[in-house]
Design an enzyme around this catalytic site. Structure first.
Site, PDB file in Angstrom:
ATOM      1  N   TRP A 133     -21.434 -27.002 -19.030  1.00  0.00           N
ATOM      2  CA  TRP A 133     -21.229 -25.812 -18.201  1.00  0.00           C
ATOM      3  C   TRP A 133     -21.643 -24.585 -19.010  1.00  0.00           C
ATOM      4  CZ3 TRP A 133     -18.133 -21.437 -19.048  1.00  0.00           C
ATOM      5  CH2 TRP A 133     -18.232 -20.488 -18.021  1.00  0.00           C
ATOM      6  N   GLU A 174     -22.212 -28.887 -14.495  1.00  0.00           N
ATOM      7  CA  GLU A 174     -21.192 -28.200 -13.686  1.00  0.00           C
ATOM      8  C   GLU A 174     -21.710 -26.858 -13.164  1.00  0.00           C
ATOM      9  OE1 GLU A 174     -17.565 -27.375 -15.813  1.00  0.00           O
ATOM     10  OE2 GLU A 174     -16.547 -26.556 -14.053  1.00  0.00           O
ATOM     11  N   LYS A 184     -21.469 -23.292 -10.611  1.00  0.00           N
ATOM     12  CA  LYS A 184     -20.501 -22.248 -10.288  1.00  0.00           C
ATOM     13  C   LYS A 184     -21.190 -21.264  -9.360  1.00  0.00           C
ATOM     14  CE  LYS A 184     -17.237 -19.375 -12.868  1.00  0.00           C
ATOM     15  NZ  LYS A 184     -16.463 -19.390 -14.106  1.00  0.00           N
ATOM     16  N   ASP A 216     -16.168 -28.442  -9.600  1.00  0.00           N
ATOM     17  CA  ASP A 216     -14.920 -27.767  -9.978  1.00  0.00           C
ATOM     18  C   ASP A 216     -14.355 -27.134  -8.714  1.00  0.00           C
ATOM     19  OD1 ASP A 216     -13.171 -25.527 -10.718  1.00  0.00           O
ATOM     20  OD2 ASP A 216     -13.753 -25.947 -12.787  1.00  0.00           O
ATOM     21  N   HIS A 273     -15.054 -23.416  -7.996  1.00  0.00           N
ATOM     22  CA  HIS A 273     -16.389 -22.854  -8.192  1.00  0.00           C
ATOM     23  C   HIS A 273     -17.196 -22.637  -6.928  1.00  0.00           C
ATOM     24  CE1 HIS A 273     -16.729 -23.757 -12.774  1.00  0.00           C
ATOM     25  NE2 HIS A 273     -15.626 -23.121 -12.436  1.00  0.00           N
ATOM     26  N   HIS A 279     -13.613 -31.464 -11.626  1.00  0.00           N
ATOM     27  CA  HIS A 279     -12.691 -30.588 -12.336  1.00  0.00           C
ATOM     28  C   HIS A 279     -11.644 -30.177 -11.319  1.00  0.00           C
ATOM     29  CE1 HIS A 279     -14.859 -29.111 -16.209  1.00  0.00           C
ATOM     30  NE2 HIS A 279     -14.629 -30.398 -16.195  1.00  0.00           N
ATOM     31  N   ASP A 291     -11.661 -18.069  -8.753  1.00  0.00           N
ATOM     32  CA  ASP A 291     -11.657 -19.196  -9.704  1.00  0.00           C
ATOM     33  C   ASP A 291     -10.583 -18.973 -10.767  1.00  0.00           C
ATOM     34  OD1 ASP A 291     -12.519 -21.457 -11.116  1.00  0.00           O
ATOM     35  OD2 ASP A 291     -13.966 -20.292 -12.268  1.00  0.00           O
ATOM     36  N   ASP A 307      -8.035 -20.873 -11.849  1.00  0.00           N
ATOM     37  CA  ASP A 307      -7.567 -21.996 -12.676  1.00  0.00           C
ATOM     38  C   ASP A 307      -6.051 -22.087 -12.795  1.00  0.00           C
ATOM     39  OD1 ASP A 307     -10.052 -23.353 -13.640  1.00  0.00           O
ATOM     40  OD2 ASP A 307     -10.509 -21.338 -14.334  1.00  0.00           O
ATOM     41  N   ASP A 339      -8.977 -29.076 -14.862  1.00  0.00           N
ATOM     42  CA  ASP A 339      -9.437 -27.829 -15.474  1.00  0.00           C
ATOM     43  C   ASP A 339      -8.572 -26.672 -14.976  1.00  0.00           C
ATOM     44  OD1 ASP A 339     -10.766 -25.861 -16.775  1.00  0.00           O
ATOM     45  OD2 ASP A 339     -12.631 -26.006 -15.642  1.00  0.00           O
TER      46      ASP A 339
HETATM   47  C1  RNT Z   1     -15.607 -22.459 -16.223  1.00  0.00           C
HETATM   48  C2  RNT Z   1     -15.692 -23.935 -16.015  1.00  0.00           C
HETATM   49  C3  RNT Z   1     -15.511 -24.773 -17.249  1.00  0.00           C
HETATM   50  C4  RNT Z   1     -14.415 -24.274 -18.160  1.00  0.00           C
HETATM   51  C5  RNT Z   1     -14.085 -25.206 -19.275  1.00  0.00           C
HETATM   52  C6  RNT Z   1     -13.219 -24.565 -20.317  1.00  0.00           C
HETATM   53  O1  RNT Z   1     -15.632 -21.755 -15.065  1.00  0.00           O
HETATM   54  O2  RNT Z   1     -14.782 -24.315 -15.036  1.00  0.00           O
HETATM   55  O3  RNT Z   1     -15.334 -26.091 -16.883  1.00  0.00           O
HETATM   56  O4  RNT Z   1     -13.259 -24.005 -17.446  1.00  0.00           O
HETATM   57  O5  RNT Z   1     -15.239 -25.724 -19.794  1.00  0.00           O
HETATM   58 ZN    ZN Z   2     -14.561 -26.453 -14.742  1.00  0.00          ZN
END
Ligand code: RNT
Ligand code: ZN
Length: 420
Positions: A185, A226, A228, A259, A262, A286, A294, A296, A326
């Site tokens: 990523w 990955e 986004k 993710d 994302h 993720h 986003d 998390d 994640d």
């Molecule tokens: C960031 C991505 C990525 C990170 C990690 C720490 O937007 O989601 O996966 O969160 O690599």
């Molecule tokens: Zn991620």
């Protein structure tokens, strides 16, 4: 095992059996599923290589709960605590900045030996390892570009870092006898509307071709990419968008990483799994919880988590999906954050396994949407909790919120004694 847990389980089993659901078989299947628990919840994505660096790349962790791990030993001890409260045998997802070494080594020079202590520990704990190059929080990513950087020298640095990361991943896989997923990523993107959207993507495509040029044994390492849609500081444009990596992944046989945070705020990854599964050999997840963006947040048992579980179970996708987590929250106990998010992810899979999938599909095909809706809703109050409790007890981990007692004790005895 306490008698009432067993009794409730037997009662629940009978109810599920009336719909042809074999609960024992579901538990046997569940036991085999590995969740890749991300190490970075334990120390707010700081890592050990460049602790003086500010977090960058749009990654931000809020909160100042005491007790973040400061060393690899502390992080491993916290991970062990968390795993002792989660049923099943799982994996740990490492980032390159979590190298455990006294050497002063930059990202492009990393080698498997810098992670040997992690490998030895994983072996001893019976855990698998996954890996990620760290393309952020570094001197050379300060202007927000890495693999698509216009300067060939900086781009080359990141290419070398990603190449080194794959070798580390392959070492993990070979040493531990379970495949490592190495996930790329990058944060690359523009805050404001770019004049040229194409050139950075051309550079990224060429850079990835270099990164992946060397064939590695797929038993040891699988590559993932990955995407986004937008991030902090890349609101207008992200080079590695979903379309970009979907194209790249399908063309080059890479795992596509989805993710949950994302995409557009109302867009869900659960609805993408069946489609992607038709065109890819594998998917990486993720699992995260975006709150308005986003963000998390720690994964909770919400509709999207349940839908992810359902899609994996109903589409028979568990065999080709690597489930990673994640999230990072520094406003609560970090060990608890892992336990809550990981237990929820496993729970969601179990719940999906205990739904009358055949009956639902049959009703749907017959156009009987009334039955589909009625059964779906009634099953929401089936005694799933009795099965979950039994599973935890059988796996030798605390039942229900009893795990919290252990986390609180660990906080007193260990975490609060750390001063950051
Ligand atoms: C960031 C991505 C990525 C990170 C990690 C720490 O937007 O989601 O996966 O969160 O690599
Ligand atoms: Zn991620």
């Amino acid at each position: 095992m306490e008698q009432h847990i067993e009794r409730s389980y037997e009662e629940a089993k009978k109810l599920y059996a009336q719909h042809g659901i074999d609960v024992d078989q579901a538990l046997a299947q569940l036991e085999k599923i590995k969740i890749s628990m991300h190490c970075w919840q334990g120390d707010d994505v700081r890592g050990f290589l460049f602790r003086e660096q500010q977090l960058s790349g749009g990654i931000s962790v809020t909160g100042n709960y005491p007790g973040a791990a400061r060393t690899p030993e502390e992080l491993r001890s916290d991970l062990e605590k968390a795993f002792s409260l989660i049923p099943g045998k799982h994996k740990v997802n490492l980032h390159a900045i979590y190298a455990d070494t006294d050497e002063k080594v930059d990202l492009d020079q990393l080698e498997p030996k810098h992670f040997q202590k992690w490998v030895d520990w994983a072996k001893q704990q019976g855990l698998g390892l996954d890996f990620n190059p760290t393309c952020f929080s570094h001197e050379k990513s300060k202007d927000g570009f890495t693999l698509s950087h216009p300067d060939p020298e900086i781009r080359g640095f990141w290419i070398n870092h990603c190449k080194a990361s794959r070798k580390i991943g392959a070492h993990f896989g070979e040493q531990l006898g379970q495949t490592c997923v190495t996930n790329v990523w990058i944060p690359d993107g523009y805050k404001d509307v770019p004049a040229d959207r194409l050139a950075p993507r051309q550079r990224l495509k060429a850079a990835l071709d270099e990164v992946f040029a060397e064939e590695l044994n797929p038993q040891h390492n699988l590559d993932a990419v990955e995407s986004k849609l937008f991030g902090l500081g890349s609101e207008a444009y992200v080079v590695g968008s979903h379309e970009f990596y979907m194209g790249y992944g399908i063309q080059n046989n890479k795992l596509i990483c989805l993710d949950a945070g994302h995409f557009h705020p109302t867009e869900v990854i659960s609805n993408k799994l069946s489609a992607l599964s038709l065109f890819t050999n594998g998917i990486l997840l993720h699992v995260s919880r975006p709150m308005r963006w986003d963000s998390d947040h720690v994964v909770v048992m919400d509709d999207e988590l349940l839908d992810i579980g359902r899609e994996l179970v109903r589409g028979d996708l568990l065999g080709k999906t690597h489930i990673g987590l994640d999230f990072f929250d520094a406003s609560i106990n970090r060990v608890a954050a892992w336990v809550i998010g990981t237990r929820n992810t496993i729970k969601a899979l179990l719940r999906a396994m205990l739904e009358p999938v055949d009956a639902l599909k049959k009703a749907e095909l017959a156009g009987d949407y009334t039955t589909r809706l009625a059964l779906t809703e009634e099953f929401k109050s089936y005694p799933f909790g009795a099965v979950w409790d039994y599973y935890c007890a059988k796996q030798g981990v605390p039942v229900r919120e009893q795990w919290l007692v252990e986390v609180k004790a660990y906080e007193q005895e260990v975490l609060l004694k750390r001063n950051s």
